[in-house]
Design an enzyme around this catalytic site. Structure first.
Site, PDB file in Angstrom:
ATOM      1  N   ARG A  68       0.817  -1.214   0.000  1.00 48.48           N
ATOM      2  CA  ARG A  68       0.000   0.000   0.000  1.00 48.48           C
ATOM      3  C   ARG A  68       0.852   1.265   0.000  1.00 48.48           C
ATOM      4  NH1 ARG A  68      -3.385  -1.109   5.016  1.00 48.48           N
ATOM      5  NH2 ARG A  68      -4.095   1.027   4.770  1.00 48.48           N
ATOM      6  N   ARG A  94     -10.184   3.307  -0.729  1.00 42.89           N
ATOM      7  CA  ARG A  94      -8.936   2.748  -0.210  1.00 42.89           C
ATOM      8  C   ARG A  94      -8.740   3.284   1.203  1.00 42.89           C
ATOM      9  NH1 ARG A  94      -6.867  -1.306  -2.282  1.00 42.89           N
ATOM     10  NH2 ARG A  94      -4.751  -0.732  -1.768  1.00 42.89           N
ATOM     11  N   HIS A 112     -18.563  11.060   4.174  1.00 42.04           N
ATOM     12  CA  HIS A 112     -18.948   9.737   4.651  1.00 42.04           C
ATOM     13  C   HIS A 112     -20.469   9.675   4.778  1.00 42.04           C
ATOM     14  CE1 HIS A 112     -18.576   5.941   6.752  1.00 42.04           C
ATOM     15  NE2 HIS A 112     -19.400   6.395   7.669  1.00 42.04           N
ATOM     16  N   VAL A 147     -10.083   5.395  10.900  1.00 41.63           N
ATOM     17  CA  VAL A 147     -11.073   5.415   9.818  1.00 41.63           C
ATOM     18  C   VAL A 147     -12.319   6.187  10.262  1.00 41.63           C
ATOM     19  CG1 VAL A 147     -12.574   3.985   8.365  1.00 41.63           C
ATOM     20  CG2 VAL A 147     -10.227   3.261   8.831  1.00 41.63           C
ATOM     21  N   ASP A 148     -12.671   7.224   9.498  1.00 43.97           N
ATOM     22  CA  ASP A 148     -13.862   8.047   9.744  1.00 43.97           C
ATOM     23  C   ASP A 148     -13.891   8.641  11.153  1.00 43.97           C
ATOM     24  OD1 ASP A 148     -14.769   7.417   7.152  1.00 43.97           O
ATOM     25  OD2 ASP A 148     -15.722   5.588   7.864  1.00 43.97           O
TER      26      ASP A 148
END
Length: 195
Positions: A68, A94, A112, A147-148
């Site tokens: 990645r 991603r 989101h 994440v978020d």
């Protein structure tokens, strides 16, 4: 008025990208698109951006296997070469490494499809329905290592109606995303300019 150089990252049709490109047609808008990049060569949004006269680029993540960071270093070089000052993730599917997030911290935002901090990750509309929530919506936030989890910039809510499915709810939220993202991007640009 100075406009920040905007790069938009997509993985699909790019409907939120279209909303940002449309807002940026106004010379008074605080962001100027300089690049639309995708990790998928078949992303339909690339054609839309190209037709709008925006430079496009594909960096196919599959060519990098599980590496990645090497994929992200190639992406980072493209963003830097384009003179990017702010990044908007618009359906970019991603999860970014901490290296990339740290590199662009305070200059990268995401939209989101839930009212964060509720329902991070995927299947947000179904999860809101299953929980019996009265409303659902969308959030634009700064991208952070989790994440978020980044600081919220702006949100928009819609009621969850009796008989709603994940699909009907998503279809009702999408127009709100298209209104929210350009407004939130403008707020993010102002924050960067005054930092």
């Amino acid at each position: 008025m100075t406009r920040l150089n905007l790069a938009i990252l997509i993985s699909g049709r790019g409907s939120n990208m279209e909303a940002l490109l449309s807002a940026a047609e106004d010379p008074a808008y605080p962001a100027k698109p300089v690049l639309v990049a995708s990790n998928r060569p078949d992303a339909k949004g690339l054609q839309t951006a190209s037709a709008a006269g925006i430079p496009t680029l594909t960096i196919d993540h599959k060519l990098y296997g599980k590496d990645r960071e090497t994929f992200e270093r190639a992406l980072d070089k493209a963003l830097t070469d384009a003179g990017t000052e702010i990044i908007a993730l618009a359906g970019f599917m991603r999860v970014l490494t901490s290296w990339f997030v740290t590199r662009w911290e305070g200059r990268m935002i995401n939209i989101h499809p839930s009212l964060l901090p509720r329902y991070k990750g995927l299947d947000t509309h179904q999860r809101a329905i299953d929980a019996g929530d009265a409303e659902a919506g969308c959030t634009v936030h700064w991208v952070s290592a989790g994440v978020d989890e980044g600081e919220i910039i702006a949100q928009a809510a819609v009621p969850i109606l009796p008989g709603d499915t994940a699909q009907t709810l998503a279809a009702r939220i999408l127009p709100e995303e298209h209104k929210l993202y350009p407004r939130a991007l403008a707020l993010a640009c102002e924050k960067i300019k005054t930092a």
